[in-house]
Design a protein around this motif. Sequence first.
Motif, short mmCIF file in Angstrom:
data_model
loop_
_atom_site.label_atom_id
_atom_site.label_comp_id
_atom_site.label_asym_id
_atom_site.label_seq_id
_atom_site.Cartn_x
_atom_site.Cartn_y
_atom_site.Cartn_z
N TRP A 1 -6.88 13.26 -6.00
CA TRP A 1 -6.41 12.62 -4.81
C TRP A 1 -6.82 13.56 -3.76
O TRP A 1 -6.69 13.31 -2.55
N GLN B 1 -3.45 0.63 -3.56
CA GLN B 1 -3.31 -0.45 -2.99
C GLN B 1 -2.61 -1.50 -4.02
O GLN B 1 -2.64 -1.41 -5.25
N GLU C 1 1.26 10.79 -2.49
CA GLU C 1 1.86 12.04 -2.03
C GLU C 1 2.08 12.77 -3.17
O GLU C 1 2.67 12.58 -4.30
N THR D 1 1.04 -1.28 -0.11
CA THR D 1 -0.01 -0.02 0.02
C THR D 1 1.02 1.26 -0.08
O THR D 1 1.69 1.37 1.08
N ILE D 2 0.63 2.00 -1.10
CA ILE D 2 1.41 3.39 -1.05
C ILE D 2 0.70 4.37 -0.91
O ILE D 2 -0.32 4.83 -1.63
N GLU D 3 1.09 5.58 -0.13
CA GLU D 3 0.40 6.79 0.10
C GLU D 3 0.73 7.64 -1.24
O GLU D 3 1.64 7.60 -1.63
N THR E 1 -7.69 18.79 3.92
CA THR E 1 -6.48 18.09 3.87
C THR E 1 -5.29 18.72 4.55
O THR E 1 -4.94 19.84 4.20
N GLY F 1 -4.98 9.93 -1.13
CA GLY F 1 -5.70 8.55 -0.96
C GLY F 1 -4.62 7.55 -0.85
O GLY F 1 -3.29 7.93 -0.73
N THR F 2 -4.74 6.18 -0.57
CA THR F 2 -3.73 5.16 -0.63
C THR F 2 -3.91 4.10 -1.96
O THR F 2 -5.28 4.15 -2.64
N LYS G 1 6.77 1.76 -0.81
CA LYS G 1 6.38 2.22 0.63
C LYS G 1 5.40 1.16 1.32
O LYS G 1 4.54 0.59 0.51
N GLN H 1 -0.95 15.02 1.20
CA GLN H 1 -1.29 13.34 1.26
C GLN H 1 -2.57 13.17 0.54
O GLN H 1 -3.42 13.73 0.91
#
Length: 386
Positions: free
Chosen positions: A239, A304, A58, A54-56, A244, A301-302, A386, A299
């Motif tokens: 995103w 998957q 960014e 799972t990667i943020e 945020t 979302g993530t 990540k 930041q």
Amino acid sequence: MKNKVLLSLAAAIIFLGGGYGLYVWLGSMQQEPPKRAAKPQAIAVKIQNANPSTIEAEIVTFGRVESEQPVDIVAEVSGKIRESVHLQVGQSVRKGQVLFTLGKETFELGLQSQKSNFMREVAMILPDMKIDYPNRYQAWSSYFASLEVDKSLPKLPSYESEKEKTFLATKGILTSYYNIKAQEATLDKYVVTAPFSGSISEVYLQNGSVAPPNGKVLRLAQNSQLELKVPVDTRDVHWLKIGTKVGVATEDDSQQWIGTIARIGDIVNPATQSLDVYVKIQNGKNPIYAGMYLRATMQGGTIQNAIEVPRRAVFNDNEIYTVKNDSVLHLQTVQIKKSNKETLIISGINEGEKVVTEPLINAYDEMIVKILKENTGSTDAKLSVK
């Protein structure tokens, strides 16, 4: 004698022809040595062992700090500018402080002339009031006594009947009164005050200049409420969400602040194909000023089951090479989830697959290669997962 020469010549020709024929026949009997096939050289490739996780998402971008409420101060009426504070960039002002005035002598004289005419009109109706409206005479007499050409007009006495209202309208009292009140409101525009505390960020007209009606004189910035304006690629805006948290810092990270996304623009810059995102910055221990060039780290979302690879590893928009059995190239299609400055976040790669991390020249599917170096997250190959 002649016949002997011809016979000798014919014999020589036959001898030479027979010798050449024998040479050709013997040469055809000789077998050529077998040729050795050139052994193909396998090219060396750099790879990374894929480890999907799972990667943020960014987003890092740069922009400049602006005042949240920059306001252009205009001269609503024409006149020569007479500064009350020094009209220069960086000058601080307080809310309600007089910024400048405009030459109003001629206008004031014209207004006093109108008031004088109004006083004459009121004086002319007093005799009729005394006869036709005796119970209203005293009110209008007192009103006339309160009139001054150098003071604001007091409020008209209220009429008590439709007949009195009609009388005042036909004498022009109401028209004259409201014309003068409108001019008095215009007179207030000759004095310009600061709508809020801040500092002058731009000056368009200097002291002594004649301002045209609605001409811009200066721009006032509210320093207590600053925001960072940054461009974000249209592919990445989805995103982001209002509210945020955003990390804000100088390029060398020597100063840092915390911000929040205040709003997201909806007009695309045609040159950069980006949208403007506005980040409201919270005051911290480090001072912040309008015009500073800062970095915003947002930041989203993530993502998957994805990995991060160098941009150079992907070609034809969505294709990469992997290495099967440590020696065979395999062409594979992936899904690009997010683009960064130097890397791409992709999905469609299974655990343990060996991803080629560099562009290959004249490569093809099923090509034989050798692995030059395995990399499980080296920063040199820009393949951090990540």
